[in-house]
Design an enzyme around this catalytic site. Structure first.
Site, PDB file in Angstrom:
ATOM      1  N   GLY A  97      39.285  43.255  24.989  1.00  0.00           N
ATOM      2  CA  GLY A  97      38.417  44.410  24.775  1.00  0.00           C
ATOM      3  C   GLY A  97      37.550  44.026  23.589  1.00  0.00           C
ATOM      4  CB  CYS A  98      34.011  43.033  23.289  1.00  0.00           C
ATOM      5  SG  CYS A  98      33.995  41.769  24.539  1.00  0.00           S
TER       6      CYS A  98
END
Ligand code: FAD
Lengths: 413, 105
Positions: free
Chosen positions: B103-104
């Site tokens: 999850g950036c």
């Protein structure tokens, strides 16, 4: 004459031309910057507009005021980047060639990508809003003036988006503002995110999740939106879960400039794949991408752009002299988080180290406290606007180091 | 690091059960991994996604996100939810022997 062409005169592009103009010999280097919009927006200020804390005049200034003498500024839309021929096509069928290109076209909201959000704009429904543009923030301010309670939902469409803490700040400020208006009892606040928790990194996610709980804000995690059902006033996830709203505030999908994608230089969201330490394009050895336009595993934020441009400038000067690029950007990000009631938090992190508690920028002294709510942090955030216009954009030295430091931090334990 | 016996083969996994060494994976392992998470049969639709993930990982060094699979492999997100119900990002990478997409920030 060598030519440096900068695409985009936002936070990153403006800093780049300011830093480089006096470092590159004017007899040898021509510097040109292109942007379609004559107005520079102080985007962090958009957050305060819905609550009447800032107005339009607090967040706009002419771009030209920040472009130094000796830099040519062209106001035009960038239409195509022809990397194989080292040239860029702009509006009016004009071509600009370059020896080195910096892509700093940022990221913008793309509501059209989510069914139901296409109408987010002037003629859109009066209960679906965003504060990610100036117009949107002003429209929301007007709408809040007639808000009488119900389900207020703050929603994030997809990662990554610029300033990943802004939606949290919005809901913290909303909680405070509603109390002041005497409407908090009549309002359910819900925070809907595609992430598994309040934030990406575990320690901060826990701390911020705790604050949501304390403020009685419901957290709806792992929500991957498919569409907005405008008739039924609900957002619907791919998993078929639904959340009802009376007032929806959303961060639509963020995408890099379409021209990047069109020119074959982007990834699936039109961000430019680059080396994460030097910002050099993976495909072309005379193209760099800085700021939100780059595909990097760190936050898309002005503070990141600032640290990045500082290190990049020194590297670029080595690069053009044929030397190896040295200083290695570490993904340093530093974000103030408004938490309402005149207080704020500060987080400081990079590619490898998640946000930890401690003091910043001076170890043990501060004056800012990391991952802890203080009034000082709130003042830091307000002061940042002055620093942005007067120091940061003009490429002057900021009193904080570009690389992250572990001094003054407590480890995760 | 923990190991697990899947389909008679010993593999290295992280605390959530995702394989940590992409080199230990091969196509024969995929059906066994799929069964572990309740997907009894791998259809052509599944394989298209799994093979894309493997190829893309070989090039990029990281696991593709749902968005990347939908745009680059032309599989609509809706279909990904049908193929890998409820948690497609986790399930597709689990079966492909990769870490879940980050999850950036
Ligand atoms: C609501 C909100 C709150 C935020 N809060 C914070 C915060 O508290 N702290 C923080 O550090 N950051 C914050 N940010 C993020 C910060 O504003 C951005 O990360 C930063 O401005 C990025 O700079 P940039 O130069 O990459 O892009 P921008 O500043 O967005 O500039 C991109 C430029 O490119 C131009 N452009 C794009 N495409 C074209 C084209 N085809 N032709 C011509 N010109 C083009 C645009 O006109 C624009 O001027 C916030 C952002 C928002 C929206």
């Amino acid at each position: 004459m060598k030519k440096l062409l900068v695409l985009g005169a936002g936070t990153a592009g403006t800093m780049v031309v300011n830093k480089l103009r006096h470092r590159l010999d004017a007899d040898e280097w021509q510097i040109t910057v292109v942007d379609q919009n004559p107005t520079h927006y102080y985007q962090p200020g958009f957050l305060f507009i819905p609550f009447g804390m800032y107005g339009r005049h607090d967040v706009v200034k002419p771009k030209r005021d920040f472009i130094p003498p000796g830099v040519e500024m062209i106001q035009a839309e960038i239409e195509e980047i022809e990397a194989d021929n080292n040239r860029v096509k702009i509006e009016g069928d004009r071509w600009l060639d370059y020896d080195f290109l910096v892509i700093a076209t940022g990221t913008h909201i793309a509501p059209d990508e989510t069914p139901g959000l296409e109408a987010l704009g002037d003629e859109g429904p009066d209960n679906v809003h965003t504060f990610y543009t100036l117009e949107g923030a002003m429209k929301l301010e007007k709408r809040l003036r007639t808000f009488r309670g119900g389900n207020l939902v703050m929603h994030i469409t997809e990662m990554p988006f610029k300033c990943p803490v802004a939606p949290l700040e919005f809901i913290f400020l909303a909680d405070w503002w509603l109390q002041e208006q005497g409407l908090r009892e009549d309002t359910n606040l819900t925070f809907v995110t595609p992430l598994p928790g309040a934030f990406t990194k575990p320690v901060a996610s826990k701390a911020l999740g705790g604050m949501l709980e304390e403020k009685k804000i419901e957290l709806y995690a792992d929500f991957n939106i498919e569409r907005v059902d405008l008739d039924a006033n609900k957002i619907v996830a791919y998993s078929e879960e639904e959340v009802d709203y009376d007032l929806l505030v959303t961060v639509p999908l963020n995408m890099g400039a379409a021209v990047v994608g069109r020119s074959g230089l982007g990834d699936e969201l039109n961000y430019v794949p680059v080396d994460k330490h030097t910002f050099l394009s993976n495909q072309h050895d005379n193209i760099f991408a800085l700021g939100d336009a780059a595909a990097l595993p760190t936050s898309k934020a002005g503070s990141v752009a600032h640290f990045a441009v500082e290190l990049w400038t020194e590297n670029f000067l080595r690069f053009i002299d044929g030397l190896e690029m040295l200083e290695h950007f570490d993904g340093h990000a530093n974000c103030y988080i408004e938490s309402g009631h005149g207080k704020g938090l500060l987080i400081d992190f990079n590619y490898d180290t998640e946000p930890l508690p401690g003091k910043y920028p001076l170890p043990g002294i501060g004056p800012f406290s990391l991952l802890e709510e203080t009034e000082m942090n709130h003042w830091g955030k307000l002061m940042f606007r002055w620093m942005y216009w007067n120091i940061l954009l003009k490429g002057k030295e900021m009193p904080v180091p570009a690389l992250m430091s572990m001094a003054g931090k407590w480890s995760a334990g | 690091m923990a190991t697990e016996l899947i389909g008679g083969v010993e593999i290295h996994v992280d605390e959530e059960g995702f394989m940590t060494d992409p080199g230990e994976w091969n196509e024969e392992l995929a059906p066994a991994l799929a069964k572990e998470i309740g997907i009894d049969e791998l259809t052509d639709g599944h394989w298209k996604v799994i093979r894309f993930l493997r190829d893309d990982f070989a090039k990029e060094g990281q696991t593709a996100t749902l968005r990347r699979v939908s745009t680059m492999a032309n599989v609509p997100t809706k279909d990904l939810y049908q193929l890998f119900p409820k948690k497609p990002a986790k399930k597709m990478s689990y079966i492909a022997g990769l870490k879940k997409p980050v999850g950036c920030v």
